[in-house]
Design an enzyme around this catalytic site. Sequence first.
Site, PDB file in Angstrom:
ATOM      1  N   ASP A 177      -6.318   1.029  -0.873  1.00 39.67           N
ATOM      2  CA  ASP A 177      -5.554   2.122  -1.466  1.00 39.67           C
ATOM      3  C   ASP A 177      -5.189   1.843  -2.919  1.00 39.67           C
ATOM      4  O   ASP A 177      -5.143   2.761  -3.740  1.00 39.67           O
ATOM      5  CB  ASP A 177      -4.283   2.384  -0.657  1.00 39.67           C
ATOM      6  CG  ASP A 177      -4.578   3.176   0.606  1.00 39.67           C
ATOM      7  OD1 ASP A 177      -5.747   3.194   1.028  1.00 39.67           O
ATOM      8  OD2 ASP A 177      -3.646   3.761   1.173  1.00 39.67           O
TER       9      ASP A 177
ATOM     10  N   CYS B 152      -5.094  -4.016   6.383  1.00 35.60           N
ATOM     11  CA  CYS B 152      -4.504  -3.147   5.365  1.00 35.60           C
ATOM     12  C   CYS B 152      -4.449  -1.674   5.768  1.00 35.60           C
ATOM     13  O   CYS B 152      -5.262  -1.210   6.560  1.00 35.60           O
ATOM     14  CB  CYS B 152      -5.267  -3.309   4.049  1.00 35.60           C
ATOM     15  SG  CYS B 152      -5.046  -4.963   3.326  1.00 35.60           S
ATOM     16  N   ASP B 153      -3.452  -1.015   5.209  1.00 39.94           N
ATOM     17  CA  ASP B 153      -3.278   0.429   5.190  1.00 39.94           C
ATOM     18  C   ASP B 153      -3.865   1.206   6.358  1.00 39.94           C
ATOM     19  O   ASP B 153      -3.375   1.104   7.469  1.00 39.94           O
ATOM     20  CB  ASP B 153      -3.775   0.950   3.839  1.00 39.94           C
ATOM     21  CG  ASP B 153      -2.845   0.483   2.714  1.00 39.94           C
ATOM     22  OD1 ASP B 153      -3.189  -0.490   2.055  1.00 39.94           O
ATOM     23  OD2 ASP B 153      -1.774   1.079   2.533  1.00 39.94           O
ATOM     24  N   LYS B 154      -4.946   1.975   6.151  1.00 41.53           N
ATOM     25  CA  LYS B 154      -5.460   2.861   7.201  1.00 41.53           C
ATOM     26  C   LYS B 154      -6.206   2.107   8.281  1.00 41.53           C
ATOM     27  O   LYS B 154      -6.451   2.652   9.357  1.00 41.53           O
ATOM     28  CB  LYS B 154      -6.404   3.922   6.626  1.00 41.53           C
ATOM     29  CG  LYS B 154      -5.853   4.754   5.488  1.00 41.53           C
ATOM     30  CD  LYS B 154      -4.462   5.224   5.765  1.00 41.53           C
ATOM     31  CE  LYS B 154      -3.627   5.252   4.506  1.00 41.53           C
ATOM     32  NZ  LYS B 154      -3.582   4.050   3.714  1.00 41.53           N
TER      33      LYS B 154
ATOM     34  N   CYS C  66      -0.881  -6.996   0.629  1.00 41.34           N
ATOM     35  CA  CYS C  66       0.080  -7.128  -0.471  1.00 41.34           C
ATOM     36  C   CYS C  66       1.463  -7.520   0.035  1.00 41.34           C
ATOM     37  O   CYS C  66       1.900  -7.096   1.103  1.00 41.34           O
ATOM     38  CB  CYS C  66       0.139  -5.839  -1.271  1.00 41.34           C
ATOM     39  SG  CYS C  66      -1.400  -5.511  -2.159  1.00 41.34           S
TER      40      CYS C  66
ATOM     41  N   GLU D 219      -1.905   9.241  -1.869  1.00 36.96           N
ATOM     42  CA  GLU D 219      -0.643   8.549  -2.129  1.00 36.96           C
ATOM     43  C   GLU D 219      -0.238   8.761  -3.583  1.00 36.96           C
ATOM     44  O   GLU D 219      -1.070   8.784  -4.483  1.00 36.96           O
ATOM     45  CB  GLU D 219      -0.776   7.056  -1.842  1.00 36.96           C
ATOM     46  CG  GLU D 219      -0.899   6.757  -0.370  1.00 36.96           C
ATOM     47  CD  GLU D 219      -0.888   5.274  -0.068  1.00 36.96           C
ATOM     48  OE1 GLU D 219      -0.636   4.933   1.097  1.00 36.96           O
ATOM     49  OE2 GLU D 219      -1.123   4.459  -0.977  1.00 36.96           O
TER      50      GLU D 219
ATOM     51  N   SER E  64       2.787   5.594  -1.298  1.00 39.31           N
ATOM     52  CA  SER E  64       2.475   4.219  -0.943  1.00 39.31           C
ATOM     53  C   SER E  64       3.719   3.576  -0.340  1.00 39.31           C
ATOM     54  O   SER E  64       4.855   3.961  -0.644  1.00 39.31           O
ATOM     55  CB  SER E  64       2.059   3.445  -2.195  1.00 39.31           C
ATOM     56  OG  SER E  64       2.177   2.064  -1.998  1.00 39.31           O
TER      57      SER E  64
END
Length: 555
Positions: A80, A121-123, A193, A444, A470
């Site tokens: 992202d 991560c993320d998705k 992150c 985002e 985000s």
Amino acid sequence: MKYRSDKVKKGIERAPHRALLRACGLSDEDFDKPLIGIANSYIDIIPGHVHLREFVEPIKEEVRKLGGVPIEFNVIGVDDGIAMGHEGMHYSLPSRELIADSIETVVNAHQLDALICIPNCDKIVPGMLMGALRVNVPTVFISGGPMLAGEVNGQKVDLISVFEGIGKVKKGEITEQELKVIEASACPTCGSCSGMFTANSMNCLTEVLGLALPGNGTILAIDPRREILARNAVKALFELLEKDIKPRDIVTEEAIDDAFTVDIAMGGSSNTILHLLAIAREAGIEYDLAKINEISKRTPTLCKISPASHYHIEDLDRVGGIPTIMKELSKLGVLHTDRITASGKKLKEIIEEAPEPDGEVVRTLDNPYSRDGGIAILFGNLAPEGAVVKTAGVDPKMLTFKGKAICFDSEEEAIEGILGGKVKPGHVVVIRYEGPKGGPGMREMLSPTSAIMGMGLGDKVALITDGRFSGGTRGACVGHVSPEAAAGGPIGVVQDGDEILINIPNRRLELLIPEEELKRRLENFKPKQKEIKSSWLRRYAKLVTSASRGAILEA
């Protein structure tokens, strides 16, 4: 023991199947063993995933040692941070659906017996969770782990420091060279992150849901304990297989309640609302968005991790991680501690083994950051189906804010307006046509929110959008406004200069115009139609539902 995979490897009729399996390296004795799918999300362009090619090897070794056949396959991933601020972000949320579809396709096409998911991560985390719930074979999650925070002149920095540094350069607070030093220091290791952004929020909540072992969300990617965690998770998977315990046995409505409770207590990413709603639907649970406010009212904010404070995931891990947060919450009786988990232990056993809060990184009930939770759902004439705000990242004086609208019909327009000085103190920035359909893909808004903070407007300007934020966003930022503009929602008829009230304590988001005027505008409203060149994104826009339903695709 009979296995699901016997459908592809037992009996004379399956001789052709076995011939193909032999070409993959299986032997006669392997045909009596379970086939263990390992969904690996290794990819070279995501820091949280670059190490997963090596990370998977001890996992496969442990599967073999315990009498299984590891069947590794890969899923796609989108970073992202790299996709942010340009057309690439249109593909981020849609990638979640592709990942879920990939899990379902590989596991069911080959009749695999069990599943190990390696996201980070993320998705990728929610996509794998959705897929695992669909196929419903014994499953355990093993994330790749978070990265270490960076450091500049004795101060901790992370990716958000870089995003916010852009606004500081524009404002003249720091030089381009100083920004370059931050840029070079912010992401010092592999891993997701280092703040409580979406990736780490979801990896932590996978523990709460019960599909990952304690430490999954907080043990650093570079910490040797992560391999120990991984091997223990494989052992737990074989117990699940033996007992035939499946994801839908673990991810119940009570588990979803507890995930929202912990998310609210730790001030997690607002994206978790979107993902947990989608996960609930894959588990066969219709979850009422308004219920989140009920949970928030009884759940104190006990933890604030970057971007809401100077603490990072490594600090949370040092003091006991997610089990310590749950231990303190359990004293209020707000968790369902008799639930089973993939670890083989009930939630209460995990909580009993956790250390007490340190009082700083994880606060105690008698000294919370706030008596209610770090995430709220707002309703009102601007958001009839709801909107989401991460209250843990909002300046206390911005919890109630009235301002004049300044409207932008895309993220790019908004960034140009913010950095160009169009946005002034007292404004409510409205970014629309960025929802699931309108984006498409519900991009985002980290770039505009970071620009607001970097320009020194964080306590003077609010932002609302039908897009999303985000996990690194902070400030009075309200997202997921539903219905979205592209679906005819009220956010589409806001005009420059209209007064907007954001009242987080009362959970309200209101356009302060007469009811008759709002009705007239809506009756005459024709949403803008974007030209979508991508056939995949056209299909996505046609099938995707509202953010209030998790932005899932219609069957």
